[in-house]
Design a protein around this motif. Structure first.
Motif, mmCIF file in Angstrom:
data_model
loop_
_atom_site.group_PDB
_atom_site.id
_atom_site.type_symbol
_atom_site.label_atom_id
_atom_site.label_comp_id
_atom_site.label_asym_id
_atom_site.label_seq_id
_atom_site.Cartn_x
_atom_site.Cartn_y
_atom_site.Cartn_z
ATOM 1 N N GLY A 24 0.775 -1.231 0.000
ATOM 2 C CA GLY A 24 0.000 0.000 0.000
ATOM 3 C C GLY A 24 0.803 1.275 0.000
ATOM 4 N N VAL A 25 2.145 1.175 -0.090
ATOM 5 C CA VAL A 25 2.939 2.394 0.014
ATOM 6 C C VAL A 25 3.097 3.122 -1.313
ATOM 7 C CG1 VAL A 25 4.202 1.475 1.988
ATOM 8 C CG2 VAL A 25 5.161 1.231 -0.301
ATOM 9 N N ASP A 26 2.783 2.467 -2.422
ATOM 10 C CA ASP A 26 2.960 3.116 -3.721
ATOM 11 C C ASP A 26 1.952 4.234 -3.963
ATOM 12 O OD1 ASP A 26 5.207 1.940 -4.818
ATOM 13 O OD2 ASP A 26 4.100 0.198 -5.539
ATOM 14 N N ASP A 27 0.767 4.087 -3.410
ATOM 15 C CA ASP A 27 -0.284 5.066 -3.649
ATOM 16 C C ASP A 27 -0.372 6.047 -2.486
ATOM 17 O OD1 ASP A 27 -1.069 3.779 -6.047
ATOM 18 O OD2 ASP A 27 -2.197 2.307 -4.858
ATOM 19 N N PRO A 28 -0.601 7.330 -2.754
ATOM 20 C CA PRO A 28 -0.759 8.295 -1.667
ATOM 21 C C PRO A 28 -1.938 7.898 -0.778
ATOM 22 C CG PRO A 28 -0.552 9.416 -3.795
ATOM 23 C CD PRO A 28 -0.723 7.960 -4.082
ATOM 24 N N PRO A 29 -1.839 8.107 0.538
ATOM 25 C CA PRO A 29 -2.960 7.777 1.420
ATOM 26 C C PRO A 29 -4.235 8.510 1.005
ATOM 27 C CG PRO A 29 -0.981 8.274 2.698
ATOM 28 C CD PRO A 29 -0.680 8.640 1.277
ATOM 29 N N VAL B 85 13.377 -5.398 -1.021
ATOM 30 C CA VAL B 85 12.279 -4.826 -0.246
ATOM 31 C C VAL B 85 11.128 -5.819 -0.236
ATOM 32 C CG1 VAL B 85 10.628 -2.932 -0.036
ATOM 33 C CG2 VAL B 85 12.957 -2.475 -0.846
ATOM 34 N N LEU B 86 10.689 -6.185 0.961
ATOM 35 C CA LEU B 86 9.567 -7.115 1.116
ATOM 36 C C LEU B 86 8.388 -6.359 1.688
ATOM 37 C CD1 LEU B 86 8.562 -10.067 0.974
ATOM 38 C CD2 LEU B 86 9.333 -10.323 3.351
ATOM 39 N N ARG B 87 7.260 -6.399 0.963
ATOM 40 C CA ARG B 87 6.051 -5.682 1.385
ATOM 41 C C ARG B 87 4.960 -6.689 1.752
ATOM 42 N NH1 ARG B 87 5.308 -1.423 -3.660
ATOM 43 N NH2 ARG B 87 6.924 0.101 -3.074
ATOM 44 N N PRO B 88 4.889 -7.090 3.021
ATOM 45 C CA PRO B 88 3.831 -8.028 3.413
ATOM 46 C C PRO B 88 2.470 -7.345 3.463
ATOM 47 C CG PRO B 88 5.489 -7.744 5.162
ATOM 48 C CD PRO B 88 5.755 -6.728 4.120
ATOM 49 N N GLY B 89 1.435 -8.175 3.329
ATOM 50 C CA GLY B 89 0.080 -7.697 3.551
ATOM 51 C C GLY B 89 -0.242 -7.656 5.038
ATOM 52 N N ARG B 90 -1.522 -7.738 5.366
ATOM 53 C CA ARG B 90 -1.951 -7.652 6.770
ATOM 54 C C ARG B 90 -1.359 -8.820 7.557
ATOM 55 N NH1 ARG B 90 -5.960 -10.086 9.409
ATOM 56 N NH2 ARG B 90 -6.892 -10.860 7.462
ATOM 57 N N VAL C 112 0.724 -8.107 -5.876
ATOM 58 C CA VAL C 112 -0.178 -9.223 -5.601
ATOM 59 C C VAL C 112 -1.464 -8.660 -5.018
ATOM 60 C CG1 VAL C 112 1.809 -10.718 -5.149
ATOM 61 C CG2 VAL C 112 0.582 -9.693 -3.231
ATOM 62 N N PRO C 113 -2.573 -9.395 -5.125
ATOM 63 C CA PRO C 113 -3.814 -8.927 -4.500
ATOM 64 C C PRO C 113 -3.631 -8.769 -2.994
ATOM 65 C CG PRO C 113 -4.245 -10.728 -6.034
ATOM 66 C CD PRO C 113 -2.769 -10.657 -5.881
ATOM 67 N N ALA C 114 -4.247 -7.746 -2.445
ATOM 68 C CA ALA C 114 -4.146 -7.499 -1.004
ATOM 69 C C ALA C 114 -4.657 -8.710 -0.236
ATOM 70 C CB ALA C 114 -4.945 -6.260 -0.629
ATOM 71 N N GLY C 115 -3.967 -9.050 0.829
ATOM 72 C CA GLY C 115 -4.369 -10.197 1.631
ATOM 73 C C GLY C 115 -3.531 -10.285 2.880
ATOM 74 N N ALA C 116 -3.825 -11.263 3.693
ATOM 75 C CA ALA C 116 -3.118 -11.454 4.958
ATOM 76 C C ALA C 116 -1.948 -12.413 4.766
ATOM 77 C CB ALA C 116 -4.073 -11.996 6.015
ATOM 78 N N ILE C 117 -1.027 -12.388 5.723
ATOM 79 C CA ILE C 117 0.108 -13.297 5.738
ATOM 80 C C ILE C 117 0.558 -13.457 7.185
ATOM 81 C CG2 ILE C 117 1.767 -11.414 5.337
ATOM 82 C CD1 ILE C 117 2.126 -14.968 3.913
ATOM 83 N N SER C 118 0.891 -14.659 7.568
ATOM 84 C CA SER C 118 1.340 -14.858 8.948
ATOM 85 C C SER C 118 2.766 -14.334 9.114
ATOM 86 C CB SER C 118 1.297 -16.347 9.323
ATOM 87 O OG SER C 118 2.353 -17.045 8.708
ATOM 88 N N ARG C 119 3.038 -13.843 10.318
ATOM 89 C CA ARG C 119 4.405 -13.378 10.605
ATOM 90 C C ARG C 119 5.412 -14.513 10.454
ATOM 91 N NH1 ARG C 119 0.988 -10.343 13.873
ATOM 92 N NH2 ARG C 119 1.439 -8.069 13.862
#
Length: 218
Positions: A115-120, A151-156, A172-179
């Motif tokens: 989510g960092v590519d797009d302005p809030p 650079v690794l950009r994890p989802g929720r 990738v489509p927005a989604g969750a990922i375990s720590r």
């Protein structure tokens, strides 16, 4: 492999430390609070007390001596304000890059965020917006250095058990990922030098971790 991890007491960091130690590597965790040292030792890591908001690049570089790689997994954390999003999520990441250059450590893994590519959006919470801006500023600075950066950009992020099946690509489509899965991906990236220069997003999926990381180099 000696790996210095900024934010060494964080959840992802401790999982990565256990994974590294379990295969005979030497994880070193940078921590602000000396009371956290015992937890790092329990994870198999060497604790080093170094407050990244109150040190300089030369001092930090001495802690990176003989490291093969650095991982930035620090964050201001829940409850922190916009100012600390900048001093930690951006400033500390940049400081680690400064220190890595001084210490001659080329390999740098930066944990960022989807989510960092797009302005809030205009209705975004001020602190969350500051977090996204800080992460993007950190990416822009660190990837501009003469370093081998991934650079690794994890989802929720979740605390679920690792699924060992992921989706990993530039977008990738927005989604969750375990720590736990994030930690395993970081380990696989460390083992795969050819992933330097990539910025990738991560969510749960159907591909085994090793296969997904290997695919980045093809």
């Amino acid at each position: 492999m000696r790996v210095v991890i900024a934010g060494g007491h964080g959840k992802i960091a401790k999982l990565l430390e256990r994974d590294l130690a379990g295969r005979g590597d030497t994880p070193v965790g940078l921590i602000r609070n000396p009371d956290h040292a015992a937890a790092l030792r329990a994870a198999g890591a060497e604790p080093v007390v170094c407050d990244l908001e109150h040190t300089d690049a030369d001092t930090l570089a001495r802690h990176l001596a003989d490291a093969d790689a650095v991982v930035f997994a620090a964050g201001a954390g829940p409850g922190s304000g916009a100012d600390r999003k900048d001093t930690v999520d951006r400033g500390a990441a940049v400081l680690l890059a400064d220190a890595a250059v001084r210490a001659g450590v080329r390999r740098y893994l930066l944990v960022s965020s989807m989510g960092v590519d797009d302005p809030p959006a205009p209705d975004t919470d001020d602190v969350w917006a500051a977090y996204l801006r800080a992460k993007k500023a950190a990416e822009d600075d660190v990837t501009g250095r003469d370093l081998d950066v991934t650079v690794l950009r994890p989802g929720r992020l979740t605390d679920d058990e690792p699924g060992d099946r992921i989706t990993l690509a530039r977008h990738v489509p927005a989604g969750a990922i375990s720590r736990a899965d994030v930690a395993r991906v970081l380990l696989a990236l460390l083992e795969t030098p050819g992933t330097a220069g990539h910025t990738v997003e991560l969510a749960a999926g159907d591909t085994p971790v090793a296969d997904a990381v290997d695919a980045l180099t093809r």
